[in-house]
Motif scaffolding. Structure first.
Motif: not given
Length: 317
Positions: A195, A210-215, A217-218, A223, A226, A254
């Motif tokens: 990405h 927001t994008a960092t949290r998504r990466h 978690e994926e 927790d 993250v 990732t």
């Protein structure tokens, strides 16, 4: 050398054979062990054998190995890990004596024993270990020394052993001076990122987080990891916006259990040692990069012709 305000000492010793080396170090080791200090020896097998023969049963109180796991490409991270571990070990009020040589300080990377890599580690340790009750003694085998080895050894150590005595080193340079001459190398190439996003101005921070949290978690980070990743990336991007040109790119690599992120902007750092010195508790600024180091497994800065880069790595616990 240590001062009333800073107990950290950083010394170096040239040696021609391990028995002579051990004879030089024995008085310091004996005092440290008798005092109950923590004694760590990150040395190769011949030096370990000679230490055990000379110290006898007292060698049972020596911990052989690096206090913190070194890292293969980042001398900054090796120094930061060492400082974190030694801060833990000396929290009970004890002092620590650490012996270190280039065969153990940088891990298994192909250049981890090279003089310039070791110089980055040493210069970074002069910042990261500042304020700790630690004596770090670097061992240099004269048989394997090059012109670079000798120059960097003099540049990075405020004290040098002359025989069995340590003396001030008039050729010592500050970490900023050393790292300006021996800049941190770039991180190894990783190929195209999974990405790639751009950011500009403080209004971009919400989307970055927001994008960092998504990466995170994926990738399956915990927790807590993250949350740490979001905070660390937010600090690094904020630092780029505030102190750089105000815009840049954020790349992600990732895979399950692992995240690598890289921030790049077209600016050039004015400091060669970001986030290595622990900020003063009374300071309200200068904590962002140091905090990002604490929240990540690896944090590595370098500057090239195209600007400043910082790579962060976190693996699942």
């Amino acid at each position: 050398m240590s001062t009333a305000s800073d107990p950290f000492r950083h010394l170096a010793v040239f040696f021609h054979d391990v028995d002579g080396l051990v004879a030089t170090l024995t008085p310091m080791l004996t005092v440290a062990l008798a005092r109950g200090d923590l004694v760590w020896a990150a040395v190769d097998d011949p030096a370990r054998g000679a230490l055990e023969r000379r110290l006898g049963s007292a060698a049972d109180d020596v911990v052989f190995g690096e206090p913190a796991q070194p890292y293969t490409y980042s001398g900054q991270t090796t120094a930061s890990r060492r400082a974190d571990r030694l801060r833990e070990l000396t929290a009970d009020g004890r002092a620590a004596l650490v012996l270190s040589d280039s065969s153990t300080v940088g891990g298994p990377g192909p250049r981890s024993s090279a003089p310039d890599f070791w110089s980055v580690v040493d210069a970074s340790c002069n910042l990261a270990l500042s304020g700790l009750p630690v004596t770090l003694v670097c061992l240099c085998d004269a048989a394997g020394a090059s012109e670079d080895t000798e120059r960097y050894l003099y540049w990075n150590h405020p004290e040098l052993f002359d025989g069995s005595h340590a003396s001030p080193n008039p050729r010592y340079r500050t970490p900023d001076q050393v790292l300006a001459s021996v800049p941190a190398p770039p991180a190894p190439p990783l190929g195209p990122p999974n990405h790639l996003a751009t950011f500009e101005g403080v209004t971009a921070l919400r989307g970055v987080r927001t994008a960092t949290r998504r990466h995170g978690e994926e990738a399956g980070l915990s927790d807590e990891q993250v949350d740490g990743l979001v905070l660390a990336i937010g600090e690094l991007v904020s630092n780029s916006i505030e102190h750089g040109p105000g815009r840049g790119t954020l790349s992600w690599w990732t895979r399950p259990g692992r995240v690598v992120a890289q921030v790049h902007d077209a600016g050039h750092m004015t400091t060669t040692t970001p986030g290595l010195r622990r900020p003063d508790v009374r300071s309200v600024r200068g904590r962002g990069v140091w905090l990002a180091r604490q929240l990540s497994d690896v944090l590595h800065f370098w500057t090239g012709v195209d600007g400043t880069h910082v790579r962060l790595e976190i693996s699942a616990a």
